[in-house]
Design a protein around this motif. Structure first.
Motif, PDB file in Angstrom:
ATOM      1  N   GLY A 107      38.668  38.801  30.531  1.00  0.00           N
ATOM      2  CA  GLY A 107      39.879  38.066  30.888  1.00  0.00           C
ATOM      3  C   GLY A 107      41.085  38.982  30.935  1.00  0.00           C
ATOM      4  N   ILE A 108      41.191  39.882  29.962  1.00  0.00           N
ATOM      5  CA  ILE A 108      42.291  40.843  29.950  1.00  0.00           C
ATOM      6  C   ILE A 108      42.163  41.812  31.124  1.00  0.00           C
ATOM      7  N   GLY A 109      40.947  42.302  31.362  1.00  0.00           N
ATOM      8  CA  GLY A 109      40.738  43.216  32.482  1.00  0.00           C
ATOM      9  C   GLY A 109      41.090  42.603  33.819  1.00  0.00           C
ATOM     10  N   HIS A 110      40.807  41.308  33.955  1.00  0.00           N
ATOM     11  CA  HIS A 110      41.155  40.604  35.204  1.00  0.00           C
ATOM     12  C   HIS A 110      42.659  40.515  35.370  1.00  0.00           C
ATOM     13  N   VAL A 111      43.350  40.077  34.328  1.00  0.00           N
ATOM     14  CA  VAL A 111      44.794  39.875  34.433  1.00  0.00           C
ATOM     15  C   VAL A 111      45.525  41.207  34.604  1.00  0.00           C
ATOM     16  N   GLU A 112      45.075  42.232  33.906  1.00  0.00           N
ATOM     17  CA  GLU A 112      45.771  43.513  33.950  1.00  0.00           C
ATOM     18  C   GLU A 112      45.608  44.227  35.292  1.00  0.00           C
ATOM     19  N   THR A 113      44.384  44.412  35.754  1.00  0.00           N
ATOM     20  CA  THR A 113      44.174  45.237  36.954  1.00  0.00           C
ATOM     21  C   THR A 113      43.045  44.743  37.861  1.00  0.00           C
ATOM     22  N   ARG A 114      42.638  43.486  37.678  1.00  0.00           N
ATOM     23  CA  ARG A 114      41.478  42.986  38.443  1.00  0.00           C
ATOM     24  C   ARG A 114      40.275  43.913  38.250  1.00  0.00           C
ATOM     25  N   HIS A 115      40.064  44.298  37.011  1.00  0.00           N
ATOM     26  CA  HIS A 115      38.925  45.141  36.611  1.00  0.00           C
ATOM     27  C   HIS A 115      38.945  46.497  37.309  1.00  0.00           C
ATOM     28  N   GLY A 116      40.133  47.124  37.295  1.00  0.00           N
ATOM     29  CA  GLY A 116      40.250  48.464  37.868  1.00  0.00           C
ATOM     30  C   GLY A 116      40.399  48.486  39.370  1.00  0.00           C
ATOM     31  N   MET A 232      47.648  32.363  28.417  1.00  0.00           N
ATOM     32  CA  MET A 232      46.941  31.313  29.138  1.00  0.00           C
ATOM     33  C   MET A 232      46.217  31.861  30.361  1.00  0.00           C
ATOM     34  N   ASP A 233      46.783  32.875  31.003  1.00  0.00           N
ATOM     35  CA  ASP A 233      46.096  33.490  32.142  1.00  0.00           C
ATOM     36  C   ASP A 233      44.804  34.164  31.680  1.00  0.00           C
ATOM     37  N   VAL A 234      44.871  34.861  30.544  1.00  0.00           N
ATOM     38  CA  VAL A 234      43.671  35.497  29.992  1.00  0.00           C
ATOM     39  C   VAL A 234      42.663  34.423  29.594  1.00  0.00           C
ATOM     40  N   TYR A 241      34.684  33.055  33.129  1.00  0.00           N
ATOM     41  CA  TYR A 241      33.554  33.960  32.937  1.00  0.00           C
ATOM     42  C   TYR A 241      32.543  33.412  31.935  1.00  0.00           C
ATOM     43  N   SER A 242      33.012  32.595  31.008  1.00  0.00           N
ATOM     44  CA  SER A 242      32.096  32.037  30.009  1.00  0.00           C
ATOM     45  C   SER A 242      31.056  31.126  30.639  1.00  0.00           C
ATOM     46  N   VAL A 243      31.358  30.575  31.818  1.00  0.00           N
ATOM     47  CA  VAL A 243      30.395  29.725  32.520  1.00  0.00           C
ATOM     48  C   VAL A 243      29.896  30.395  33.798  1.00  0.00           C
ATOM     49  N   GLY A 244      30.156  31.705  33.925  1.00  0.00           N
ATOM     50  CA  GLY A 244      29.586  32.479  35.011  1.00  0.00           C
ATOM     51  C   GLY A 244      30.181  32.263  36.361  1.00  0.00           C
ATOM     52  N   THR A 245      31.485  31.944  36.420  1.00  0.00           N
ATOM     53  CA  THR A 245      32.121  31.754  37.717  1.00  0.00           C
ATOM     54  C   THR A 245      33.339  32.669  37.830  1.00  0.00           C
ATOM     55  N   THR A 246      33.965  32.703  38.997  1.00  0.00           N
ATOM     56  CA  THR A 246      35.105  33.599  39.234  1.00  0.00           C
ATOM     57  C   THR A 246      36.349  33.086  38.524  1.00  0.00           C
ATOM     58  N   ALA A 247      37.230  34.008  38.165  1.00  0.00           N
ATOM     59  CA  ALA A 247      38.482  33.652  37.523  1.00  0.00           C
ATOM     60  C   ALA A 247      39.415  32.999  38.539  1.00  0.00           C
ATOM     61  N   PRO A 248      40.250  32.061  38.077  1.00  0.00           N
ATOM     62  CA  PRO A 248      41.175  31.395  38.995  1.00  0.00           C
ATOM     63  C   PRO A 248      42.277  32.346  39.464  1.00  0.00           C
TER      64      PRO A 248
END
Length: 248
Positions: A107-116, A232-234, A241-248
Motif C-alpha cells: 500500500g505504501i509502495g503504491h501511494v509513494e511511487t506506484r511500486h517504482g 486512508m490512501d495506503v 491487495y488483501s483480496v488480490g485486486t488492483t488498488a483504487p
C-alpha cells in the motif's frame, strides 16, 4: 392513429421487450469487481512462503515464483511484490510481535511511487528504480516540510535540502537510521526495492509496535507520512491487495 396502428405498435414494443429480456437472461455477463474490505488494519493477503534469510545472495529471489503467481491481477511488478513479501517475512522471523503484513508495504509502495514506476521509471532485474526516483526539494514550500540537507547530497544530489529517494521515498535522515542491505550486495541503497522495503518495514515496526492493532497501524503509517489522507490512501490500496485486486 387508427386502432390497427395502435395494435401494431403494441406488438412491436412487446417484441422489443422480449428481445431485451432474452439478452439479459442469456447474454454474456460481466463479473462484478471484487469489493474492497473496510476496516483497519487491512488484511494480510496471500500467505508468504518461508524465506531462508541466511541464504547467500538476494533472498527475495526465493519469493519470485510466489509473486509471479499473483502479481498481474494486482498490477504490481514481480520484483516489488517479492520485495514486500521478503520484508514482511524478515519481520516475521526477527520481530514477530510486529505482525506486519506485506499488504501494508505494498500500500505504501503504491501511494509513494506506484511500486517504482513513478513518472516513467521502472524496476530493473536487480530491483533498482531507473531512472532514480528523487522527490521534490523539501524547502518549506506550501505543502512540504523544510528539511535542511543531512547527507551532503550523497543520496539525493541536493546539498541544500533533503529530498525523498527511491521506490519507498526515504529521506536521507531516515535512511541513515533504518536503511539495511537486503539484496545481499553489501550496501544499503534506498533506490533498490529489497533494501527500501526492509527499511520501511523496520520503520513501521519500530514506530507502531503490534500492527495488528488498529491504533498502532495508523500510528505507524502516520510516522511514514503525517497525513490522515495518506493513511486512508495506503489503507485502501493495502485492502485491495488483501483480496488480490488492483488498488483504487
Amino acid at each position: 392513429m387508427s386502432p390497427h396502428s395502435r395494435h401494431g405498435l403494441a406488438v412491436t414494443l412487446s417484441l422489443v421487450v422480449a428481445v431485451v429480456a432474452s439478452a439479459c437472461s442469456y447474454g454474456p455477463t460481466r463479473q462484478a469487481p471484487t469489493p474492497i474490505p473496510p476496516g483497519i488494519p487491512p488484511g494480510p493477503g496471500a500467505p508468504v512462503p518461508a524465506v531462508d534469510l541466511d541464504a547467500p545472495g538476494r533472498t527475495s529471489d526465493q519469493l519470485r515464483p510466489w509473486a509471479a503467481g499473483i502479481n498481474e491481477q494486482m498490477n504490481i511488478p514481480v520484483a516489488a511484490l517479492a520485495a514486500y513479501g521478503n520484508a514482511a517475512e524478515t519481520m516475521r522471523q526477527t520481530r514477530p510481535e510486529c505482525n506486519l503484513a506485506w499488504t501494508t508495504l505494498a500500500g505504501i509502495g503504491h501511494v509513494e511511487t506506484r511500486h517504482g514506476r513513478y513518472r516513467g521509471a521502472s524496476l530493473n532485474d536487480d530491483g533498482y528504480a531507473l531512472p532514480p526516483i528523487i522527490g521534490v526539494k523539501l524547502d518549506g514550500s506550501p505543502g512540504f516540510a523544510e528539511i535542511p540537507d543531512t547527507d551532503g547530497g550523497a543520496l539525493d544530489g541536493d546539498t541544500e535540502h533533503d529530498r525523498a529517494v527511491g521506490p519507498m521515498q526515504f529521506i536521507p535522515e531516515s535512511w541513515a537510521k533504518y536503511g539495511r542491505d537486503a539484496d545481499g550486495d553489501g550496501r544499503a541503497d534506498p533506490n533498490q526495492i529489497d533494501d527500501a522495503a526492509v527499511a520501511a518495514a523496520r520503520l513501521l515496526c519500530e514506530r507502531g509496535g503490534d500492527l495488528s492493532q488498529a491504533e498502532n497501524w495508523q500510528r505507524a503509517v502516520l510516522a511514514y507520512n503525517a497525513s490522515r489522507e495518506y493513511v486512508m490512501d495506503v489503507r485502501d490500496a493495502a485492502a485491495a491487495y488483501s483480496v488480490g485486486t488492483t488498488a483504487p
